[in-house]
Scaffold this active site. Structure first.
Site, short mmCIF file in Angstrom:
data_model
loop_
_atom_site.label_atom_id
_atom_site.label_comp_id
_atom_site.label_asym_id
_atom_site.label_seq_id
_atom_site.Cartn_x
_atom_site.Cartn_y
_atom_site.Cartn_z
N ASP A 1 0.77 -1.24 -0.08
CA ASP A 1 0.17 -0.10 0.06
C ASP A 1 0.96 1.20 0.09
O ASP A 1 2.18 1.16 0.42
CB ASP A 1 -0.92 0.12 1.06
N CYS A 2 0.35 2.38 -0.61
CA CYS A 2 1.16 3.55 -0.70
C CYS A 2 1.83 4.35 0.58
O CYS A 2 1.24 4.50 1.46
CB CYS A 2 0.58 4.39 -1.64
#
Length: 718
Positions: free
Chosen positions: A257-258
């Site tokens: 995930d970012c």
């Protein structure tokens, strides 16, 4: 699409550009030509161009939750929770197929103009198959609801539609997220540790991921921000190596995930530096970094934290996806290269968006006022969301130039000779500044009041997008804004004019007072570009409501455990012992359905056997309508064990004309008849199992709200 070319001396193209070569040979040939720094750069979500090899930049980060998002104009389908409410996996497949057609068309048009920008690639971080375990989570709208069976089936269908049927090429690459045990709180997600039992892990949180890996062959899995049982998900050896790779046989790539890799040292503090975070994530199985942490991979190699061969292995996994998308093949090599702009928001796709919207909306109450005639003298439309485009979108959305607001849909449906007046009446979430109020008085002089209430993505969603949220995107108070309730009370006070409440939103909310004050309540979710037209069709009877709740609406948050508690006890329809406001699977219709003659092919079976179940469903109502047939099991409670009160095992839509009947059959597999023990192992207990078939959760509350009485029988397992 890159073209094959000859070298300076007439040499043939390199192996990595030759589609006749084996995939692994092509991947390895490309890796051999890259420096360590170039390898690391190709493992970032925004991979830069490699000019000397003629490789353009590539954006791994793209969104397609309910249509191509954050990109070119595209069809906007209802938010994912609305698709969950359709209980229709064939519809999910058709929607995802349309989305991937548009994704390829948008990509083809962009690269024809040499545009290689963020949100412009073919790797889509969709679908979100987390379990919507708590209504406070602002991102629950992105999921298919609270049930692992429903989530699994819709997720599998959606991935198949995105990735396409071609045996050699992916249309687009889908991604199962967020792995695993992830559903808020938003504010704490970068440091939070979700503690979960082996039973809850295997029974609730992992089944959909397993189904997408093994049944749909999803190309990517995204590891979540949070930790699970003490290890950050993007450095979790148990989840990434033991379960995902070894147990389930996953062969695609893992993406963080970012910013999640920065959480390894900033939030979870598992390591001390960015370089150590890069080394840990790569060694634990993360192939692609959304962020810039993997820019430190060369430093990690030089410091002895990693070997370059480890970088090569992860990059090889990652590059296989790009090759399977045809990104290193000649023009027109894939069957999707000729998809053009004509498919984007086409008439067929708009019709499909409307079909999804119609099947997603849930009629929660109807005292007989619906459907309305379209030729009454006067209609009054009011409420903060009647003209709101935000109320159509939810989050992770696309846009186009033809968005049908609820007001526009209603106006388009009223017949000549009738009047329709609109005033907003109130603000979304706060009292009016001007105390002068003409709206309620004028509304009461009409033949019907349609008041559009609810919440939008500015109040619930992801931490950085819900700009009006006081809780970083989460919906911690559960109630509608008080000014909306006060407004509805004013509309009701001293008036017998029928009130139809249309409610937008992506999560359960407290609708007790709305239910009491309004004559009918229609929940629309975030219904997409055709939302207004779909609302009008349902209110005026061109179609019958057929959506069913994919998530329980509790009466209050007091019925639930603490938000931070990830144990399933007391959560969702499977373990909530308190009476909810609206049960899972519930929704009314203009049809009137009955269930009878539930029969088991065998009343007694062995533990290794399956079971066939049939029942007769009849539409005794005056109009044709869809019924969502739902199959549940109830195992007897076991002392000292956590046993679901009910468990959904199958569902099917049937369309029945007035007076028509249909035989509906389900086949229960041994795996569906099994339970999960405290250690997380599946087993099949002997003894009786109650089999239910009906149009909602088979509970007293469902019957009290008007759901049809289910049919049932007892199956004995020897």
């Amino acid at each position: 699409m890159l073209l094959l070319s000859l070298g300076a001396h007439g040499q043939t193209a390199p192996i990595f550009r030759d589609p006749k070569q084996p995939l692994n040979a092509r991947v390895n040939d490309l890796i051999k030509q890259l420096s360590l720094e170039e390898k690391a750069q190709q493992m970032l979500d925004q991979s830069p161009a490699i000019a000397r090899l003629g490789i353009p930049a590539y954006s791994w980060w793209n969104e397609a939750l309910h249509g191509v998002g954050r990109s070119a104009p595209a069809t906007v389908f209802p938010q994912a929770i609305g698709l969950g409410a359709t209980f229709d996996d064939d519809l999910a497949l058709r929607e995802a197929t349309a989305i991937s057609d548009e994704a390829r068309a948008v990509y083809n048009a962009a690269i024809a103009k040499n545009h290689y920008v963020k949100y412009g690639g073919l790797t889509f971080w969709t679908p979100n198959i987390n379990i919507f375990r708590d209504p406070r989570w602002g991102r629950g709208q992105e999921t298919y609801g609270e049930d692992p069976t429903l989530t699994s089936r819709l997720g599998v269908a959606f991935v198949k539609g995105l990735q396409g049927p071609d045996p050699n090429y992916l249309k687009v690459a889908a991604c199962a997220k967020h792995y695993a045990v992830h559903s808020g709180p938003e504010k704490l997600r970068h440091e939070f540790n979700a503690e979960v039992s082996p039973q809850d892990l295997r029974e609730t949180y992992l089944p959909a991921f397993k189904a997408l890996v093994q049944e749909a062959r999803v190309e990517a899995v995204m590891c979540a921000y949070n930790a699970t049982n003490g290890e950050p998900c993007c450095g979790n050896e148990f989840l990434l190596d033991q379960v995902l790779r070894k147990e389930w046989g996953f062969r695609g790539h893992v993406v963080s995930d970012c910013g999640a890799l920065d959480d390894l040292y900033q939030g979870h503090k598992t390591v001390k530096t960015k370089t150590e975070a890069a080394a840990l994530a790569l060694s634990r199985g993360v192939d692609l970094n959304c962020g810039d942490t993997y820019a430190k991979l060369p430093d990690a190699v030089r410091q002895g934290l990693l070997k370059e061969t480890q970088v090569d292995s992860a990059l090889a996994i990652l590059l296989r996806t790009r090759f399977k998308l045809g990104l290193f093949d000649p023009q027109n090599a894939t069957p999707y290269d000729k998809l053009g702009p004509e498919v984007v928001n086409s008439a067929a796709h708009r019709a499909l968006a409307k079909e999804v919207a119609l099947k997603s909306m849930v009629l929660l109450k109807n005292n007989g006022v619906l459907p309305l005639r379209p030729d009454l003298g006067k209609y009054f439309v009011t409420g903060p969301n009647a003209t709101s485009v935000e109320a159509l979108l939810g989050n992770y959305y696309g846009v186009n130039s033809q968005m049908s607001t609820i007001l526009e849909g209603l106006v388009g449906a009223v017949q000549p000779g009738s009047q329709i007046e609109y005033k907003q009446g109130i603000l979304l979430d706060r009292s009016n500044i001007n105390p002068i109020d003409w709206t309620t008085g004028e509304a009461k002089q009409s033949d019907a009041i349609i008041v559009v209430l609810g919440i939008t993505g500015v109040l619930e969603g992801e931490e950085g997008e819900s700009i009006a949220s006081a809780h970083t995107g989460d919906h911690l108070d559960y109630n509608l804004p008080q000014n909306q309730i006060d407004f509805l009370k004013k509309l009701r006070q001293g008036s017998k004019t029928p009130i139809i409440a249309v409610v937008t939103g992506g999560s359960p909310m407290n609708l007790a007072e709305v239910h009491e004050l309004a004559d009918a309540v229609l929940l629309t979710w975030y219904p997409g570009e055709e939302g207004g037209n779909a609302v009008a069709d349902l209110i005026f009877g061109k179609a019958s409501p057929s959506g069913r709740l994919p998530v329980t609406f509790p009466k209050s948050l007091g019925q639930l455990p603490a938000y931070e508690n990830y144990n399933m006890a007391g959560r969702t329809y499977r373990y909530l012992t308190a009476e909810p406001m609206y049960p899972f699977g519930y929704g009314l219709s203009y049809g009137k359905f009955t269930y009878a003659n539930l029969k088991l092919a065998k009343a007694k079976i062995g533990k290794a056997d399956g079971a066939e179940v049939t029942a007769t469903v009849t539409n005794a109502g005056p109009v044709a309508a869809d019924e969502v047939v739902q199959l549940y099991l109830t195992h007897p409670p076991r002392a000292g064990a956590q046993t679901p009160l009910f468990a959904l095992k199958g569902f099917r839509r049937v369309t029945l004309q007035p007076g028509a009947s249909a035989q509906v059959k389900f086949t229960l597999t041994p795996a569906q008849l099994a339970l999960i023990d405290k250690a997380g192992n599946a087993f099949t207990p002997g003894g009786p199992v109650t089999v239910w078939m009906g149009g909602s959760l088979p509970s007293a509350r469902s019957l009290a709200l008007g759901a049809p009485k289910p049919a049932s029988a007892v199956l004995t397992i020897r």
